[in-house]
Structure formats: C-alpha cells, structure tokens
Design a protein around this motif. Structure first.
Motif, mmCIF file in Angstrom:
data_model
loop_
_atom_site.group_PDB
_atom_site.id
_atom_site.type_symbol
_atom_site.label_atom_id
_atom_site.label_comp_id
_atom_site.label_asym_id
_atom_site.label_seq_id
_atom_site.Cartn_x
_atom_site.Cartn_y
_atom_site.Cartn_z
ATOM 1 N N LEU A 104 32.773 -71.316 -13.937
ATOM 2 C CA LEU A 104 33.304 -72.388 -14.812
ATOM 3 C C LEU A 104 31.695 -72.445 -15.892
ATOM 4 O O LEU A 104 31.897 -72.453 -16.961
ATOM 5 C CB LEU A 104 33.534 -73.768 -14.385
ATOM 6 N N GLU A 105 30.655 -72.433 -15.284
ATOM 7 C CA GLU A 105 29.328 -72.632 -15.997
ATOM 8 C C GLU A 105 29.364 -71.254 -17.084
ATOM 9 O O GLU A 105 29.058 -71.370 -18.015
ATOM 10 C CB GLU A 105 28.366 -72.657 -15.182
ATOM 11 N N LYS A 134 37.672 -73.759 -24.769
ATOM 12 C CA LYS A 134 38.421 -74.148 -23.604
ATOM 13 C C LYS A 134 39.765 -74.817 -23.832
ATOM 14 O O LYS A 134 39.665 -75.914 -24.622
ATOM 15 C CB LYS A 134 37.604 -75.060 -23.002
ATOM 16 N N ASN A 152 31.389 -71.808 -19.773
ATOM 17 C CA ASN A 152 30.750 -72.689 -20.712
ATOM 18 C C ASN A 152 29.770 -71.777 -21.814
ATOM 19 O O ASN A 152 29.783 -72.263 -22.737
ATOM 20 C CB ASN A 152 30.302 -73.668 -19.962
ATOM 21 N N ARG A 153 29.084 -70.947 -21.043
ATOM 22 C CA ARG A 153 28.179 -70.397 -21.871
ATOM 23 C C ARG A 153 28.795 -69.369 -22.759
ATOM 24 O O ARG A 153 28.504 -69.282 -23.965
ATOM 25 C CB ARG A 153 27.285 -69.735 -20.925
ATOM 26 N N GLU A 155 29.913 -71.731 -25.862
ATOM 27 C CA GLU A 155 28.736 -71.946 -26.667
ATOM 28 C C GLU A 155 28.496 -70.842 -27.216
ATOM 29 O O GLU A 155 28.185 -70.908 -28.566
ATOM 30 C CB GLU A 155 27.503 -72.388 -25.723
#
Lengths: 343, 343
Positions: free
Chosen positions: B63-64, B79, B67-68, B71
């Motif tokens: 999930l991280e 998302k 997120n990247r 971004e």
C-alpha cells in the motif's frame, strides 16, 4: 468562523453553551465510565495517545481496540479525523477521539508508514519520547544532537500528509530545530513553562516561543509532576500561570493537553518510562519513594472537571474570548490548519 | 442514475463517451506506462490486487508503494474508495485505483484487521486463494469443508465495514455457503463459466447462480488459461460466451475482471502459485511445458484494448444498455451498494 460565532453567542450571554472544549492529550485506561465522563465534562474532542513504545503492528492492535470501542459506544464517542468532526461531535452530543503517538515507534524505520498512519487516523506524532529516536533527541538524553537526517525527511512527509509534529517530550535544540524545519506549525501538546515549575519535561520560554511564534500550539498539562506544588497545586495557581503565559506568547496559541492518565495502574507509568528499552527501573519524573502515578489535584480529578478550568481562567481575569480559545477554540483552529494534506 | 443518464446520451448517439469503464481485477507490473495505457483505454476504475500471500505488514508495504505511485502520477491515477470516486475519475480524466486482496493473508488471524484494511482502502478480499485458508476452502483442495467458524465471523465483519467477499479462487461448496451466509451481495471478480472452458478455476452455473441471484457480481476473465482455446480464443468467442451468460444469469450482474498481469516476469506467476507455503514447484493452471504466463489474446494485449470489448459485445447482438452495464455500469452500481458500512 467558529470564533465569530462565539462572539455572537457571547454577546447574547450564552457563552457557556457555545464554548468548544478540547483536551489535546489523554491516556486514560479507557472504559465506558471514562467516555461518559467525557460527556459529563462537555468534551467535544479528546486527542488520545495510541502508542508509547509500540511498533507498527502493535499500534494497529491498539487502533483495533479503539474500533471496538467506537462500535460499542457510538452514542458517546466516534473517530475524529478532521476539524469538522469537532463540530459534528458538538452537533450530535458526542466526543470526537483523535489519535496521536508519543513516540515515532509506530512508523519504525519506514517513512511510508507516516501516510499509512495518517490514513488510519493518526494526527499527532512526537518525534521522540524521552530517549533519542531515529528522528530527534528526547528530553532525558545528556546530549541533544538535534533533528537527524531521517527526522528532516519525516518532518517534510508529516507536513505533506497532515500529521502534526509534537515535541512535548523532546530536548530543546531538537524542538527549536523542528520548529524551524517544519513548513507547517508544530505543537507541544502537553507541558508547562519551566519558569513556573522547573520539571525536566517543562519548557523554557525560548522553546515555547520557537513553537508558538509561527502558529504553533502549546498545551498546558495537569500531570502533577508538571505542576508547581505538584498534586497540591491550586486551580488559581494553574490558571494564573496560563494568564501569564498568554501575556508572553499570546492567548491564541494556547490550549489544554491535560495528560490525564485516569484509572491507569502504576505498572503503566513504569512501562511508559522503560518500555522494553531498559532492563533497569527508571523513575522518570517520579522517584524511588514515589514510583507510581501521583494523585491528581482535587479540582481536576478527571474529564468531569474540565469545565471548571474555564471558571478558573475567568477568575484570573481572562476575557471570554481568550477563555473560549484556551478551552478548545484554539486547538480547533489548529486542527483545521493541520490535518489536511499540505502541498 | 448513471444508467438513466446513459440512456439519454445513447439516444443522442454519444453512447461511447458516456460508457463507464471498469476493469475489476488486474495485477500488472505497475508503471507509468501501464497507468498511461489505462488512460488510453478509457478506464475510469481498476480494482488492483495488493496481496497474494502477504501478511499484514507486507500488505502495508504494498500500500505504501501505491501511495508513492499516487504521489508520482496524480494526473493519471488516484486512490479509489467509494463509488463516487469512479465519477470523480471520469470528471477529472483519471483512473481510480481500488484495492483488493486475493487471499485473506493480509488479515492474518485477526478479525480486527478487516476494518483496518478497509480504512486503508481494501474493498475486495478473497476468502481463499487456491488453498485452504482460515476462512474457507480454495479451489485446488481435494476436500471442500465449507466456511469455517472464523470465516462466518469474518463474512459478518466484512458485511459490517463494507468489504466485498470475493470467491474467485474458492471451491464450490465454500462459495455457495459464502453467498448464503453473507448479508450483502458477494462477487466472483475474475473467472469464466466452466461450461465454456473447463478450467479448474472456472465456475459451474450453479455457483455463478448462487453468487449472482441476490445482487452479486460475476467478472469475466481474460487470463488465457480461463479462455476456451486459451491464447487463441477470439474476441467473438469471448463475447458470445458473455452474451450466453447474460441470457442465463441476467446482464445486470456481469462485468469484466480481466486478470491482466501485464509485464510481470514468469517468476511472479510461480510466486503466485507457491508463495512460501510449498517447497515444491506447482504449475497451477500451467504445466511443466508451459510454466510461465501464457501470451494474452492478440485482441486484448493490455488496457488499451479494453474498449474493444464493447464493440465485440455489440457485434454479438447485445444492446447498448447491456454493453454499458458490462463495461462498467454494473460494477459501479455494485461499488455503490457494497463499499460503505452496513448495519
């Protein structure tokens, strides 16, 4: 807008009903009793500590426990995420619970966890508890080397996602550097001025000024070790101290972070102090003679006494707008500025 | 409302622009290239697999990484959390990415993680991958013992928080029981009818009926092992199969879950099959002669070809409303009914 609204109400003489109430730091042994007392005390929002030494997975277990409380007591509490949730709490007669961490341990060594923790509701994170962390230096270390390489990047990431840098337990140089590095206002959620009570955890005026001069917030603590006279401190003395701080730093950057640890056994304060980082006992702000939680002042036993602070502040000559700000309006404004993603 | 809107547009002859496009299962090797191809293919939403064998912490690492990507490519993807995000994606010319898990491994043995994963964006969770899980039986097991004690409680919790029970890789009895136990519609996000292509992963009409008869959804797969004729399957044959399924089950419960694994190396399909549960190689739907990813049909290389399915469906005689539903409208309705908390 809220402050404007308050002014209208105050002119109509209904200031008490309008007054927003936020306690921006508690770590009680949570229970239905405590949640009901939050309602009795008229608390619209409480920032609760979710981790002291826990790693990410352990922090998530604590968040799961909060989800169970939200499911069990929906008429008393709900998960707060945004400033608007404080207004929603007032409108529905409940208390919004905002999450924070007194240690960066929940993010481990992984900067990607900052956003994950924000998604899970985390809104405040201390860059240190009492010791050196991966990010900064805690107030019990002999040497304060300031914000680390990783700390600089984590501050930037916290600014980006909308998580507040909290320096309550950090050493002075680290705190001042954090205030300089952060692109958004930071906070000391729970401490008192060192000139009033010379506890190691209390803050020098220089530190308080560094944090508050750019929109940051300072929350006053009711933890007896942070009070002049400790458990015997009077409400008048506490409120007088706030009035003097308002003169030095401005009333709009001040709020309450009571550090209320209601119903916790003494084993918890020991765990707060030593976690699993030490095999030796460490008395922190206590001593071998008084290792446990000190008794709260009789005028602030628990959440039910929160409203009494307003009376105390009025008694020392603060005006209704100043009192309303310190009781919650200032934290509410800060929430509105701090929790949404930055640029 | 959206379908009503479509009808208006269709009458005006601008049906193509109105058509919502959702691919409800992909596991590509994500990259800017793939995200740009999603836009070229007009995909408003893609449900992406975030975990096959990962435990909670490993899932959070994935999930991280998402997120990247969010971004890094905000002009292409964001998302997705709610049905309204599909509309937001259309309005802003981007693709909403919805998260799902092809295994309950991310929730480990901890029912509290269901809500945590939902908060982090998880919207679909398979009760099993190919093996027995703590919750149900996978389609490769010799014995199907149905939904377990924990499985019953997890279904209830998924219903409560708004996470869809996905039985794509589960065995028949487990799937039928899940459909019965669940208080909200469930899904098979990616498979085909067994009568058309007798792969172990494809589903009998009884199973499809159990899932779809109460508002559940069935997503057609383009993974070659699930196709009649495998990589040589024609678009006409694929679309003819869908038209026949629409006659048997109703067109409103059907959508696409392409199972697109674009750009993945063969090592990934091996990892999908054996994870760390086995020291032996397992060829799954492949064989010793063909252990890797089979080539995609030439008419569905990647996201850019998604729109061609609409043409294929029209060519086999489906009407514009039916086509619009299968291309995305049906998943959109299902998202609206499924992702918010239940009672």
């Amino acid at each position: 807008m809220v402050r404007g609204l308050c002014r209208v109400y105050l002119r109509q003489g209904t200031g008490k009903g309008c007054q927003m109430r936020i306690d921006n730091l508690q770590y009680a042994k949570w229970s239905e009793k405590v949640f009901r007392q939050m309602r009795e005390g008229g608390l619209d929002a409480v920032h609760v500590t979710v981790a002291y030494h826990e790693n990410f997975r352990e922090t998530v277990l604590n968040l799961e426990q909060w989800n169970r409380w939200f499911e069990a007591f929906p008429e008393l509490i709900f998960k707060g995420q945004w400033a608007s949730d404080v207004e929603h709490a007032r409108a529905t007669g409940r208390t919004a619970i905002f999450f924070g961490f007194q240690n960066p341990s929940p993010m481990e060594d992984d900067i990607g966890l900052v956003e994950i923790l924000h998604t899970l509701g985390g809104r405040f994170m201390q860059l240190t508890y009492n010791n050196q962390s991966l990010l900064a230096t805690g107030c019990y270390e002999a040497e304060d080397s300031g914000i680390t390489r990783m700390g600089r990047q984590v501050i930037r990431e916290m600014n980006r996602v909308g998580m507040v840098v909290d320096m309550s337990h950090s050493a002075d140089r680290s705190t001042i550097e954090a205030a300089e590095i952060s692109q958004r206002p930071i906070a000391i959620t729970h401490a008192n001025p060192h000139v009033w009570a010379p506890a190691l955890r209390n803050k020098s005026d220089d530190v308080i000024r560094a944090v508050t001069q750019n929109g940051g917030m300072f929350g006053f603590s009711l933890y007896p070790h942070h009070l002049a006279g400790k458990s015997a401190c009077t409400r008048a003395a506490f409120c007088e101290m706030i009035a003097r701080a308002a003169e030095r730093f401005g009333p709009e950057c001040l709020g309450i972070g009571s550090d209320l640890c209601q119903d916790q056994p003494d084993s918890i304060v020991e765990w707060m102090r030593v976690g699993r980082w030490s095999k030796e006992i460490d008395y922190g702000e206590g001593s071998a003679d008084a290792p446990g939680f000190p008794p709260m002042p009789e005028w602030f036993r628990d959440n039910r006494d929160f409203g009494g602070l307003a009376e105390g502040l009025r008694d020392v000559g603060m005006n209704p707008q100043e009192v309303a700000g310190i009781m919650g309006g200032n934290w509410h404004r800060f929430y509105a500025e701090s929790f949404t993603p930055g640029s």
